[in-house]
Enzyme design. Structure first.
Site, PDB file in Angstrom:
ATOM      1  N   HIS A   1       1.820   4.315  -3.064  1.00  0.00           N
ATOM      2  CA  HIS A   1       1.892   5.781  -2.979  1.00  0.00           C
ATOM      3  C   HIS A   1       3.266   6.276  -3.431  1.00  0.00           C
ATOM      4  CE1 HIS A   1      -1.932   6.056  -1.046  1.00  0.00           C
ATOM      5  NE2 HIS A   1      -1.552   5.556   0.112  1.00  0.00           N
TER       6      HIS A   1
ATOM      7  N   HIS B   1       0.847  -1.206   0.000  1.00  0.00           N
ATOM      8  CA  HIS B   1       0.000   0.000   0.000  1.00  0.00           C
ATOM      9  C   HIS B   1       0.880   1.253   0.000  1.00  0.00           C
ATOM     10  CE1 HIS B   1      -3.503   2.517   1.405  1.00  0.00           C
ATOM     11  NE2 HIS B   1      -2.494   3.257   1.836  1.00  0.00           N
ATOM     12  N   GLU B   2       1.826   1.287   0.924  1.00  0.00           N
ATOM     13  CA  GLU B   2       2.706   2.455   1.018  1.00  0.00           C
ATOM     14  C   GLU B   2       3.611   2.581  -0.207  1.00  0.00           C
ATOM     15  OE1 GLU B   2       2.080   4.628   3.113  1.00  0.00           O
ATOM     16  OE2 GLU B   2       0.823   3.481   4.488  1.00  0.00           O
TER      17      GLU B   2
END
Length: 213
Positions: free
Chosen positions: A57, A53-54
């Site tokens: 980004h 997820h990170e």
């Protein structure tokens, strides 16, 4: 170039361990023996979900030419631990900070939606694997463990997706909603359905329905 600082790696590891523990507490019912036994399984689902997820980004930010770095939010970690003892996890251990002099709502929205989309895709991948192995999981302990890992991965990633898409404070949902209401509605609807199914009928019943069992 896709690079990490030493402090960023440290923060990711700390956040990963603490958030994994939080989800294990929720699923283990605060029973220490159960929590320790399921922690490795939870870490796989959280590891894939949280880290990727990170990185979603970070990758999109750097694709647009910005420097991006994950930073730990200690207060968020403490709050996540506290909420886990009440049966849910407010998962906000930190965030990827994008450094830019100027950024349009569109670019900010695309950077923000990358994380939840990663979680949705991972949830579907975990569900697909769980469905594929389920018939054999009934007769093999090793394959049953794979099913449990995938079922946990589906549940955690679907939750992470819908949680981060909430239009609250600095969560991803606020930025995506500012950019494009339609895209926000579609993604949070998908994530919400996946999460609702996991919380109501359960992953095993979802798989049985898919297989027509």
């Amino acid at each position: 170039m896709f690079r990490f600082t030493s402090s960023e790696v440290r923060d990711l590891i700390i956040a990963f361990i603490v958030i994994s523990l939080c989800f294990a507490i929720v699923q283990g019912g605060r029973n220490t023996d159960v929590i320790l036994s399921i922690l490795p399984i939870v870490m796989i689902g959280v590891g894939a979900g949280f880290i990727l997820h990170e990185l979603g980004h970070k990758f999109v930010s750097m694709k647009y030419g910005y420097w991006a770095e994950f930073k730990l939010w200690p207060q968020g970690l403490i709050f996540a631990l506290i909420t886990s003892f009440f049966g849910f996890v407010f998962a906000a251990p930190g965030a990827v900070y994008t450094y830019a002099n100027y950024m349009t709502d569109e670019i900010n929205g695309k950077i923000s939606i990358a994380g939840p989309i990663v979680n949705i895709v991972l949830a579907l991948i975990f569900l697909a694997i769980a469905t594929a192995v389920y018939p054999d999981a009934l007769y093999s302990e090793n394959i049953a463990l794979i099913f449990i890992i995938c079922a946990t991965g589906y549940s955690i990633n679907s939750f992470l997706a819908v949680f981060n898409l909430l239009p609250i404070g600095n969560l991803d949902g606020s930025k995506v909603l500012t950019w494009n209401v339609g895209i926000w509605l579609v993604t949070i609807l998908i994530a919400g359905i996946l999460t609702l199914l996991s919380m109501t009928i359960g992953v095993e019943n979802i798989v049985r329905i898919i297989l027509g069992m």
